[in-house]
Design an enzyme around this catalytic site. Structure first.
Site, PDB file in Angstrom:
ATOM      1  N   CYS A  63      -0.341   8.498  -6.030  1.00  0.00           N
ATOM      2  CA  CYS A  63      -0.512   9.874  -6.516  1.00  0.00           C
ATOM      3  C   CYS A  63       0.580  10.817  -6.012  1.00  0.00           C
ATOM      4  O   CYS A  63       0.711  11.936  -6.517  1.00  0.00           O
ATOM      5  CB  CYS A  63      -1.878  10.411  -6.098  1.00  0.00           C
ATOM      6  SG  CYS A  63      -3.270   9.483  -6.787  1.00  0.00           S
TER       7      CYS A  63
ATOM      8  N   TYR B 277     -20.125  32.793   2.545  1.00  0.00           N
ATOM      9  CA  TYR B 277     -19.573  34.041   2.011  1.00  0.00           C
ATOM     10  C   TYR B 277     -18.986  34.911   3.116  1.00  0.00           C
ATOM     11  O   TYR B 277     -19.598  35.153   4.146  1.00  0.00           O
ATOM     12  CB  TYR B 277     -20.643  34.852   1.281  1.00  0.00           C
ATOM     13  CG  TYR B 277     -20.259  36.303   1.111  1.00  0.00           C
ATOM     14  CD1 TYR B 277     -19.117  36.652   0.375  1.00  0.00           C
ATOM     15  CD2 TYR B 277     -20.989  37.318   1.713  1.00  0.00           C
ATOM     16  CE1 TYR B 277     -18.727  37.976   0.248  1.00  0.00           C
ATOM     17  CE2 TYR B 277     -20.614  38.649   1.590  1.00  0.00           C
ATOM     18  CZ  TYR B 277     -19.473  38.978   0.857  1.00  0.00           C
ATOM     19  OH  TYR B 277     -19.081  40.276   0.733  1.00  0.00           O
TER      20      TYR B 277
ATOM     21  N   SER C 297       0.847  -1.190   0.000  1.00  0.00           N
ATOM     22  CA  SER C 297       0.000   0.000   0.000  1.00  0.00           C
ATOM     23  C   SER C 297       0.881   1.238   0.000  1.00  0.00           C
ATOM     24  O   SER C 297       1.627   1.471   0.958  1.00  0.00           O
ATOM     25  CB  SER C 297      -0.921   0.000   1.225  1.00  0.00           C
ATOM     26  OG  SER C 297      -1.764   1.134   1.218  1.00  0.00           O
TER      27      SER C 297
ATOM     28  N   ASN D 168     -10.783   3.459  -4.103  1.00  0.00           N
ATOM     29  CA  ASN D 168     -10.943   3.244  -2.665  1.00  0.00           C
ATOM     30  C   ASN D 168     -12.382   2.924  -2.300  1.00  0.00           C
ATOM     31  O   ASN D 168     -12.646   2.009  -1.510  1.00  0.00           O
ATOM     32  CB  ASN D 168     -10.472   4.486  -1.907  1.00  0.00           C
ATOM     33  CG  ASN D 168      -8.978   4.495  -1.672  1.00  0.00           C
ATOM     34  OD1 ASN D 168      -8.487   3.904  -0.725  1.00  0.00           O
ATOM     35  ND2 ASN D 168      -8.245   5.157  -2.549  1.00  0.00           N
TER      36      ASN D 168
END
Length: 567
Positions: A44, A436, A40, A315
């Site tokens: 990336c 915002y 594992s 995944n």
């Protein structure tokens, strides 16, 4: 009796499946068969280690066989390859490195043994495509898919110290490696056989990416292929006969699913070339499941069967495959293909269908492009963000989104991905109540604004055309008038040859200069002033008016226009 679960392949899908299976059952006997030396790892992250952004190689190793054993009670067989599936006998033949013992029955060569299973999960991923290019076997030619691939590249760079690099392929890994090579000081060229970089995105985004790479010293060659590697001369020859310096060469032209084991076992292959699975990720054999880059899944917007070789879907598929292998009934509804990558100081992201893909899927496609600051313009640090929404003109349903900029890109694409999952329409997006404050967004977020622009188009209030449609219209037998409503200084810097310039603030007083017997296509910098001009023209009785979506910025990104400078 405890379920015997065998998983072929680790990394994303297989490792996730093993961890999920243990959380579901303390009794299951779980074994991972992994052909490589690592069970594992962060696939990336490889380009970022080469670039130096990730300092410690150990950070890429997410789990070890010892870790799997101590935490999950999962047995991991490294450097071991599954070479045959006996579906009738429900067993897998494993070819092991050295004299590993499985405890199974030996059959054939001493390093082969059979491993029994009740349920089997295939998570073998894919392999980088290495095209049949002359010289591709030279010692300065590499691919990047695994930790050993990365180690070989780093070793070569450190020991041989090449001064130049050529990357064949303008997709994710190729573009990330362009940055990595530049960070290491190499003169770098990206060669892409298609007419643009990132062919899965629309042309204007490929152009934006190319411009950003070039601004950081990366040469971009599109529409040509790498023909020959001349290792001794440290050059490559392209299909147009030109030669480019190449002390190191990286092939990144695509990924082919690893299907040899599945096909030899007689499992069904899908129309897109991936292993066929149903919504439970079950193959044509009810006791065999599959996940990751090797499978084909449903594209959630178009409904077509596609391959989506991305870590996120792998995944999630691993989790679902393990759950169903152990008796649950979870459903994988498909993938949107949401992606993001870094191009030096820019971020590029997309989700769902591009405009091109939506047309190919049979939708009646509309698109709205805006170029807006990622937060309030008056707050320091505002960066321009280009955002394109693709929608179905029949009902306004969102089909996809693409974005490019330095800040806030992935945030907007994640909002769009969520909207796609909920099958929202442009009208819904205009009303999204997004967070915002001046340092983070504007009162109307770029997502809201792009949706409003699209709604204005659908309602006929402010009809849009793309830069590509404008280019096609200008090449027709009856070309429209291009009315450029930018300020004089903007127009003088660069404009479409033959266009008429009337700044929007002067338009009401200059309407007699606009012919009423021709279609008028309004152009400004981003599209907003073009919208204002269109409404002025409509209000004065000039009805055949279109606004160019995204304005002159989109025209330049599209390319192919007769651009000239003013006097």
């Amino acid at each position: 009796m405890a379920t015997r679960l065998v998983i072929v392949g680790g990394v994303a899908g297989g490792a996730t499946a093993a961890a999920r299976a243990r959380r579901l059952s303390e009794d299951a006997e779980i074994t991972i068969i992994e052909r490589g030396p690592y069970v594992s790892f962060a696939n990336c992250g490889l380009p970022y280690f080469i670039a130096g952004a990730i300092a410690k190689r150990s950070k890429l190793l997410l789990q070890t066989p010892e870790g799997f054993d101590s935490r999950y009670g999962v047995k991991v067989l490294l450097r071991s390859e599954a070479v045959e599936i006996d579906r009738a006998g429900k067993r897998v033949k494993v070819r092991m490195a050295g004299d590993r013992a499985l405890g199974g029955q030996a059959d054939g060569p001493a390093d082969d043994a059979w491993l029994d299973y009740d349920k089997l999960i295939l998570a073998q991923g894919g392999n980088p495509v290495m095209p049949p290019v002359e010289g591709a076997g030279s010692p300065n030619v590499f691919k990047l898919w695994t930790i050993p691939d990365m180690d070989r590249i780093v070793k070569y760079l450190d020991e041989e110290k090449p001064q130049s690099a050529v990357i064949a392929g303008g997709g994710f890994i190729g573009l990330e490696m362009a940055e990595a090579f530049r960070e290491r000081g190499l003169s770098t060229t990206v060669v892409e056989m298609m007419p643009r970089l990132m062919p899965a995105m629309d042309p204007e985004f490929g152009s934006m990416i190319a411009s950003r790479l070039e601004s950081h010293g990366v040469a971009v060659r599109t529409g040509v292929a790498l023909k020959t590697v001349h290792a001794g001369e440290r050059e490559v020859e392209l299909s147009d006969g030109s030669r480019v310096p190449a002390g190191v060469v990286l092939f990144s032209v695509g990924v082919r699913p690893e299907l040899s084991l599945a096909t030899s076992a007689g499992l069904s292959i899908g129309s897109s070339g991936g292993l066929l699975v149903d919504e439970r990720l079950q193959t044509s054999d009810p006791d065999i499941f599959a996940a990751g880059d090797m499978v084909e899944v449903v594209q959630r917007v178009s409904g077509k069967r596609v391959r989506v070789p991305l870590a996120g879907p792998a995944n999630r598929q691993g989790r679902i495959a393990a759950s169903n292998a152990l008796g649950q009934n979870m459903r994988y509804a498909g993938a949107l293909g949401t992606s993001v990558f870094k191009a030096f100081d820019a971020t590029v992201a997309s989700t769902g269908l591009s405009e091109t893909a939506a047309r190919e899927a049979g939708f009646q496609v509309g698109s709205a492009t805006v170029h807006k600051d990622h937060h309030s313009a008056y707050y320091p640090g505002a960066k321009e963000l280009s955002l394109k929404l693709v929608y179905d003109r029949r009902d306004g349903r969102l089909l996809g989104a693409q974005a490019f900029g330095e800040e806030g890109v992935e945030k907007r694409i994640d909002v769009a991905a969520t909207a796609l999952l909920g099958q929202l329409h442009l009208a819904d997006l205009t009303e999204l109540d997004l967070a915002y404050a001046p340092p983070y967004s504007s009162a109307n977020d770029p997502i809201n604004v792009a949706a409003m622009v699209g709604m204005n188009d659908l309602e006929g209030y402010s009809p849009l055309e793309t830069a590509a449609e404008l280019k096609s219209a200008l090449n027709s037998d009856s070309p429209p008038l291009v009315l450029d409503v930018r300020n004089r200084n903007e127009y003088d810097e660069r404009h479409i040859a033959g266009s008429l310039n009337i700044p929007v603030d002067e338009l009401r007083f200059s309407l007699d200069e606009v012919p009423r017997d021709r279609a008028v296509h309004v152009l400004d910098r981003t599209g907003f002033r073009g919208h204002l001009a269109l409404r002025i023209l409509n209000g004065s009785g000039i009805a055949k008016v279109m606004n160019v979506s995204g304005g002159f910025l989109s025209v330049e990104a599209e390319g192919g226009f007769p651009i000239e400078a003013g006097e």
